[in-house]
Design an enzyme around this catalytic site. Structure first.
Site, mmCIF file in Angstrom:
data_model
loop_
_atom_site.group_PDB
_atom_site.id
_atom_site.type_symbol
_atom_site.label_atom_id
_atom_site.label_comp_id
_atom_site.label_asym_id
_atom_site.label_seq_id
_atom_site.Cartn_x
_atom_site.Cartn_y
_atom_site.Cartn_z
ATOM 1 N N ASN A 9 44.471 41.087 -34.444
ATOM 2 C CA ASN A 9 45.597 40.947 -34.131
ATOM 3 C C ASN A 9 46.359 41.899 -33.522
ATOM 4 O O ASN A 9 46.702 42.755 -34.212
ATOM 5 C CB ASN A 9 46.414 40.208 -35.175
ATOM 6 C CG ASN A 9 47.790 39.606 -35.019
ATOM 7 O OD1 ASN A 9 48.178 39.580 -33.521
ATOM 8 N ND2 ASN A 9 48.534 39.457 -35.750
ATOM 9 N N TRP A 10 46.138 42.103 -32.074
ATOM 10 C CA TRP A 10 46.860 43.155 -31.332
ATOM 11 C C TRP A 10 48.630 43.149 -31.468
ATOM 12 O O TRP A 10 49.198 44.076 -31.156
ATOM 13 C CB TRP A 10 46.547 43.188 -30.137
ATOM 14 C CG TRP A 10 45.266 43.712 -29.912
ATOM 15 C CD1 TRP A 10 44.227 44.039 -30.883
ATOM 16 C CD2 TRP A 10 44.680 44.405 -28.666
ATOM 17 N NE1 TRP A 10 43.089 44.448 -30.346
ATOM 18 C CE2 TRP A 10 43.297 44.848 -28.956
ATOM 19 C CE3 TRP A 10 45.281 44.417 -27.066
ATOM 20 C CZ2 TRP A 10 42.526 45.490 -27.918
ATOM 21 C CZ3 TRP A 10 44.227 44.901 -26.511
ATOM 22 C CH2 TRP A 10 43.024 45.301 -26.688
ATOM 23 N N LYS A 11 49.143 42.026 -31.807
ATOM 24 C CA LYS A 11 50.501 41.884 -32.153
ATOM 25 C C LYS A 11 51.116 42.121 -30.645
ATOM 26 O O LYS A 11 50.550 41.968 -29.559
ATOM 27 C CB LYS A 11 51.134 42.582 -33.264
ATOM 28 C CG LYS A 11 50.239 42.234 -34.209
ATOM 29 C CD LYS A 11 50.953 42.977 -35.709
ATOM 30 C CE LYS A 11 50.241 42.635 -37.057
ATOM 31 N NZ LYS A 11 50.896 42.953 -38.070
ATOM 32 N N HIS A 93 51.841 33.328 -38.756
ATOM 33 C CA HIS A 93 51.877 34.773 -39.245
ATOM 34 C C HIS A 93 53.044 35.200 -39.760
ATOM 35 O O HIS A 93 54.077 34.435 -39.465
ATOM 36 C CB HIS A 93 51.410 35.642 -38.098
ATOM 37 C CG HIS A 93 51.167 37.314 -38.584
ATOM 38 N ND1 HIS A 93 52.151 37.941 -38.915
ATOM 39 C CD2 HIS A 93 50.022 37.746 -38.750
ATOM 40 C CE1 HIS A 93 51.653 38.968 -39.270
ATOM 41 N NE2 HIS A 93 50.606 38.917 -39.096
ATOM 42 N N GLU A 95 55.217 37.478 -39.751
ATOM 43 C CA GLU A 95 56.150 37.891 -38.629
ATOM 44 C C GLU A 95 56.562 36.739 -37.781
ATOM 45 O O GLU A 95 57.851 37.076 -37.605
ATOM 46 C CB GLU A 95 55.478 38.859 -37.914
ATOM 47 C CG GLU A 95 54.850 40.212 -38.624
ATOM 48 C CD GLU A 95 53.805 41.269 -37.899
ATOM 49 O OE1 GLU A 95 53.539 42.360 -38.581
ATOM 50 O OE2 GLU A 95 53.455 40.748 -36.741
ATOM 51 N N GLU A 163 47.537 36.671 -46.055
ATOM 52 C CA GLU A 163 48.288 37.846 -46.018
ATOM 53 C C GLU A 163 49.454 38.153 -46.398
ATOM 54 O O GLU A 163 50.393 37.529 -46.136
ATOM 55 C CB GLU A 163 48.535 38.081 -44.363
ATOM 56 C CG GLU A 163 47.293 37.916 -43.357
ATOM 57 C CD GLU A 163 47.725 38.637 -42.077
ATOM 58 O OE1 GLU A 163 47.080 39.230 -41.373
ATOM 59 O OE2 GLU A 163 48.965 38.272 -41.514
ATOM 60 N N GLY A 169 51.046 46.259 -42.532
ATOM 61 C CA GLY A 169 51.559 47.134 -41.984
ATOM 62 C C GLY A 169 52.489 48.224 -42.711
ATOM 63 O O GLY A 169 53.095 49.303 -42.051
ATOM 64 N N SER A 209 46.596 45.642 -44.130
ATOM 65 C CA SER A 209 46.269 46.853 -44.102
ATOM 66 C C SER A 209 44.774 47.043 -44.396
ATOM 67 O O SER A 209 44.331 47.887 -44.963
ATOM 68 C CB SER A 209 46.999 47.783 -45.124
ATOM 69 O OG SER A 209 48.489 47.596 -44.926
ATOM 70 N N GLY A 230 45.172 44.033 -38.239
ATOM 71 C CA GLY A 230 46.046 44.185 -37.582
ATOM 72 C C GLY A 230 46.097 45.735 -36.645
ATOM 73 O O GLY A 230 45.140 45.737 -35.737
ATOM 74 N N GLY A 231 46.757 46.615 -36.961
ATOM 75 C CA GLY A 231 46.692 47.963 -36.348
ATOM 76 C C GLY A 231 45.119 48.511 -36.080
ATOM 77 O O GLY A 231 44.756 49.169 -35.128
#
Length: 253
Positions: A9-11, A93, A95, A163, A169, A209, A230-231
């Site tokens: 997920n590049w967000k 998600h 967020e 999640e 994050g 994470s 994610g990241g």
């Protein structure tokens, strides 16, 4: 046997120059022994899908509107994602739930729209730190599962991603015991609702994470069929070791 899935997920990250990361993933992991998915921002979906047309890497969206079309400025429908070359979409998600006040019912309607467009719906569930500290994790997860997942869910059209909000994050990661407890609970709930065949076929991902350093330990946990990353999915050098760890779990020597 459930096929493993590594989803990135590049967000709100990524410009056209970053498509080189997509190209590198395609080159590095053709013939992968797990399903691979990257969900870039909407602006890159069509271009990324075109790059991946002859490769194992699939492209997805990060959200969709429940309606197929209409006066919804700024929104994107599931049909539009499919038309752009997407094969999946992330829904619910944490967020989105927090920043856009998305309810379980709203996510349910989005999942139905994804099914109708032929997209794989990756439905996210997870508790906050306060909810975990109050020992309400399973209650929260159970309510999200019941209200967010449509009755038409199958292993072909639905993935559930756990999640924990407090591990997204933050650098914090749930322990293997914490992950296993929730994933076993989700599996049991799916079997109770949909029967053993469907309940056993839905893949369960862990997200929060996930990094090259902890991927193998996470993938060894009961009922973990992959990860929503994610990241660490933004760079091939970070995502590739996670993919390899998942492949090793899928085919232990």
């Amino acid at each position: 046997m459930r096929r493993k899935l590594a989803a990135g997920n590049w967000k709100m990250n990524g410009r056209y120059a970053d498509l080189t990361q997509i190209e590198a993933l395609c080159a590095a992991h053709d013939g992968a022994e797990a399903d691979l998915l990257i969900c870039p921002p909407y602006t890159l979906v069509a271009a990324a899908a075109a790059l991946c047309a002859d490769h194992a890497l699939n492209i997805g969206g990060q959200d969709c509107h429940p309606e197929a079309a209409g006066a919804h400025t700024g929104d994107v429908s599931a049909e539009m994602l499919q038309d752009a070359g997407a094969s999946a979409v992330i829904l619910g998600h944490s967020e989105r739930r927090a920043d856009h006040a998305e309810t379980n019912e709203r996510i349910h309607d989005k999942a139905r729209a994804a099914y109708q467009a032929g997209l794989l719906a990756i439905i996210c569930v997870g508790e906050s730190l306060a909810e975990r500290e109050a020992h309400s994790t399973l209650e929260i997860i159970g309510a999200q599962l019941s209200a967010s997942i449509p009755d038409a869910a199958t292993g072909e059209n639905t993935v559930v991603a756990y999640e924990p909000c407090w591990a997204i994050g933050t650098g914090l990661t749930a322990t293997p015991d914490q992950i296993g407890e929730v994933h076993d609970f989700i599996r049991a709930r799916l079997e109770d609702r949909f029967g053993d065949r469907v309940g056993q076929s839905v893949r369960l991902l862990y997200g929060g994470s996930v990094k090259p350093e902890n991927a193998a330990e996470i993938f060894a946990v009961s009922n973990v069929d992959g990860a929503l990353v994610g990241g660490a999915s933004l760079k091939t050098n970070d995502f590739s070791p996670i993919i390899r760890a998942l492949e090793a779990e899928a085919n232990p020597s």
